[in-house]
Enzyme design. Structure first.
Site, PDB file in Angstrom:
ATOM      1  N   ARG A 183      25.660  85.263  73.031  1.00 38.00           N
ATOM      2  CA  ARG A 183      26.765  86.166  72.718  1.00 38.00           C
ATOM      3  C   ARG A 183      26.603  86.695  71.303  1.00 38.00           C
ATOM      4  O   ARG A 183      25.815  86.171  70.496  1.00 38.00           O
ATOM      5  CB  ARG A 183      28.112  85.465  72.856  1.00 38.00           C
ATOM      6  CG  ARG A 183      28.405  84.391  71.815  1.00 38.00           C
ATOM      7  CD  ARG A 183      29.808  83.860  72.020  1.00 38.00           C
ATOM      8  NE  ARG A 183      30.201  82.861  71.044  1.00 38.00           N
ATOM      9  CZ  ARG A 183      30.804  83.122  69.873  1.00 38.00           C
ATOM     10  NH1 ARG A 183      31.023  84.387  69.505  1.00 38.00           N
ATOM     11  NH2 ARG A 183      31.175  82.150  69.071  1.00 38.00           N
ATOM     12  N   ASP A 222     -10.329  78.341  60.311  1.00 38.68           N
ATOM     13  CA  ASP A 222      -9.847  78.101  58.950  1.00 38.68           C
ATOM     14  C   ASP A 222     -10.553  76.953  58.234  1.00 38.68           C
ATOM     15  O   ASP A 222     -10.027  76.404  57.275  1.00 38.68           O
ATOM     16  CB  ASP A 222      -8.340  77.875  58.949  1.00 38.68           C
ATOM     17  CG  ASP A 222      -7.928  76.621  59.715  1.00 38.68           C
ATOM     18  OD1 ASP A 222      -8.801  75.957  60.307  1.00 38.68           O
ATOM     19  OD2 ASP A 222      -6.714  76.315  59.727  1.00 38.68           O
ATOM     20  N   ARG A 269      17.429  82.925  74.842  1.00 42.22           N
ATOM     21  CA  ARG A 269      18.030  84.194  75.251  1.00 42.22           C
ATOM     22  C   ARG A 269      19.353  84.372  74.510  1.00 42.22           C
ATOM     23  O   ARG A 269      19.970  83.403  74.061  1.00 42.22           O
ATOM     24  CB  ARG A 269      18.272  84.222  76.765  1.00 42.22           C
ATOM     25  CG  ARG A 269      16.985  84.352  77.561  1.00 42.22           C
ATOM     26  CD  ARG A 269      17.234  84.249  79.064  1.00 42.22           C
ATOM     27  NE  ARG A 269      16.099  84.696  79.846  1.00 42.22           N
ATOM     28  CZ  ARG A 269      14.966  84.014  80.015  1.00 42.22           C
ATOM     29  NH1 ARG A 269      14.823  82.848  79.439  1.00 42.22           N
ATOM     30  NH2 ARG A 269      13.970  84.502  80.732  1.00 42.22           N
ATOM     31  N   ASP A 288       0.606  78.480  58.322  1.00 44.84           N
ATOM     32  CA  ASP A 288      -0.708  79.113  58.189  1.00 44.84           C
ATOM     33  C   ASP A 288      -0.516  80.566  57.761  1.00 44.84           C
ATOM     34  O   ASP A 288      -1.159  81.051  56.837  1.00 44.84           O
ATOM     35  CB  ASP A 288      -1.471  79.024  59.505  1.00 44.84           C
ATOM     36  CG  ASP A 288      -1.801  77.593  59.871  1.00 44.84           C
ATOM     37  OD1 ASP A 288      -2.979  77.204  59.778  1.00 44.84           O
ATOM     38  OD2 ASP A 288      -0.880  76.837  60.222  1.00 44.84           O
ATOM     39  N   HIS A 305      -2.876  78.945  69.529  1.00 45.82           N
ATOM     40  CA  HIS A 305      -4.243  78.941  70.037  1.00 45.82           C
ATOM     41  C   HIS A 305      -4.319  79.772  71.311  1.00 45.82           C
ATOM     42  O   HIS A 305      -3.320  79.938  72.019  1.00 45.82           O
ATOM     43  CB  HIS A 305      -4.698  77.501  70.308  1.00 45.82           C
ATOM     44  CG  HIS A 305      -4.640  76.628  69.093  1.00 45.82           C
ATOM     45  ND1 HIS A 305      -5.647  76.576  68.162  1.00 45.82           N
ATOM     46  CD2 HIS A 305      -3.669  75.791  68.639  1.00 45.82           C
ATOM     47  CE1 HIS A 305      -5.318  75.745  67.197  1.00 45.82           C
ATOM     48  NE2 HIS A 305      -4.112  75.253  67.452  1.00 45.82           N
ATOM     49  N   THR A 343      10.902  82.602  71.227  1.00 47.49           N
ATOM     50  CA  THR A 343       9.618  83.277  71.428  1.00 47.49           C
ATOM     51  C   THR A 343       9.673  84.758  71.098  1.00 47.49           C
ATOM     52  O   THR A 343       8.625  85.409  71.035  1.00 47.49           O
ATOM     53  CB  THR A 343       9.149  83.120  72.883  1.00 47.49           C
ATOM     54  OG1 THR A 343      10.117  83.744  73.753  1.00 47.49           O
ATOM     55  CG2 THR A 343       9.015  81.648  73.262  1.00 47.49           C
ATOM     56  N   ASN A 372      18.171  69.852  57.032  1.00 43.70           N
ATOM     57  CA  ASN A 372      18.316  68.453  57.403  1.00 43.70           C
ATOM     58  C   ASN A 372      16.932  67.826  57.598  1.00 43.70           C
ATOM     59  O   ASN A 372      15.900  68.497  57.526  1.00 43.70           O
ATOM     60  CB  ASN A 372      19.179  68.321  58.661  1.00 43.70           C
ATOM     61  CG  ASN A 372      20.005  67.057  58.663  1.00 43.70           C
ATOM     62  OD1 ASN A 372      19.506  65.983  58.309  1.00 43.70           O
ATOM     63  ND2 ASN A 372      21.253  67.150  59.087  1.00 43.70           N
TER      64      ASN A 372
END
Length: 218
Positions: free
Chosen positions: A200, A31, A197, A110, A132, A182, A102
Site C-alpha cells: 500500500r 575480483d 510487491r 562490491d 553470480h 528484487t 539493529n
C-alpha cells in the site's frame, strides 16, 4: 598439472581499472588474481576494521564511531550500528546522518551502497550488490556481477529483509520483515513478500503505529 590439463583462463579477468569500472555496471568480472592485489587488500582491510568494530564495547560509543568513520566511505553524524556488522569492503558504503541499524547488518558492497539520512534497519538486514550467473558453466568461470544499491532518506527496512543488486528504495518507504526486494521501490510505499510487491501507499500525514495483528483464517 601440465598446460593441456590446466583450466582455461576466465574471459572475465581484467586489469584493476577495468575491474573497478565493472563493479557498478552489472557486467561480469573477476575480483581476484594477478594485478588485482590492491582490490584484494581493500577487502582485507575492510574485514579487519569490521573485526575491530565488532570487538568494541557498547559502553564505548566513541570507539565504534571512530572505527565506522575509518571503515565506511562516509558515516554521518549521530548514526549508530549495533554490533555485529559484516561487510565485503566497507569502503564502498556511505551512511547518512541519524541512521540506526539493529544487530547483524550485512553489507555486500562490491558495488556502492548509498544509504541516505535517518534510515532504520531491523535485525539481520542484508544488502547484496553482488551476484553470480545462473548457468553453472558461466558460474564456473568465477565471473560475478554487481550493481549499485541506493536506500534513500527515511526508509525503514524490517528484520531479515534482503535487498538485491541494482535496487533503489525510494524516500520514506518501508520494507516489511522478511521481504526479498528484487525491483526498485517508489517513494512512500510499503512493500513485502518474496519477491517483494507493493502492499500500500503511505499517507505522509497518517499516525499509524502498532496494529493488533488479528488471526489468520483457517
Amino acid at each position: 598439472m601440465d598446460a593441456s590439463s590446466s583450466p582455461p583462463r576466465s574471459p572475465y579477468v581484467f586489469d584493476e581499472a577495468e575491474t573497478r569500472r565493472r563493479l557498478s555496471t552489472g557486467e561480469l568480472y573477476t575480483d581476484f588474481g594477478p594485478g588485482l592485489e590492491a582490490l584484494e587488500e581493500e577487502r582485507v582491510r575492510g574485514k579487519e576494521l569490521v573485526e575491530r568494530f565488532n570487538a568494541t564495547s557498547v559502553r564505548d560509543p566513541g570507539a565504534r564511531t571512530a572505527i565506522a568513520r575509518e571503515l565506511f566511505a562516509s558515516f554521518g553524524e549521530h548514526a549508530w550500528l549495533e554490533a555485529p556488522i559484516y561487510c565485503a569492503y566497507g569502503s564502498h558504503t556511505t551512511i547518512g546522518e541519524g541512521c540506526w541499524f539493529n544487530t547483524g547488518a550485512t553489507l555486500i558492497d562490491d558495488a556502492e551502497i548509498r544509504i541516505g539520512a535517518r534510515v532504520l534497519f531491523g535485525p539481520h538486514v542484508t544488502i547484496a550488490t553482488a551476484g553470480h550467473p545462473l548457468a553453472p558453466a558461466l558460474r564456473s568461470t568465477a565471473g560475478q556481477f554487481s550493481a549499485v544499491v541506493t536506500i534513500e532518506d527515511e526508509v525503514w527496512v524490517g528484520a531479515n529483509a534482503t535487498i538485491l543488486p541494482g535496487v533503489t528504495i525510494g524516500r520514506g518507504s518501508v520494507v516489511a520483515a522478511g521481504a526479498v526486494v528484487t525491483r526498485s521501490v517508489p517513494p512512500m510505499y510499503v512493500v513485502g513478500g518474496v519477491p517483494a510487491r507493493i502492499i500500500r501507499a503511505i499517507d505522509p500525514d497518517e499516525q499509524t503505529a502498532y496494529r493488533e495483528p488479528g488471526t489468520l483464517e483457517p
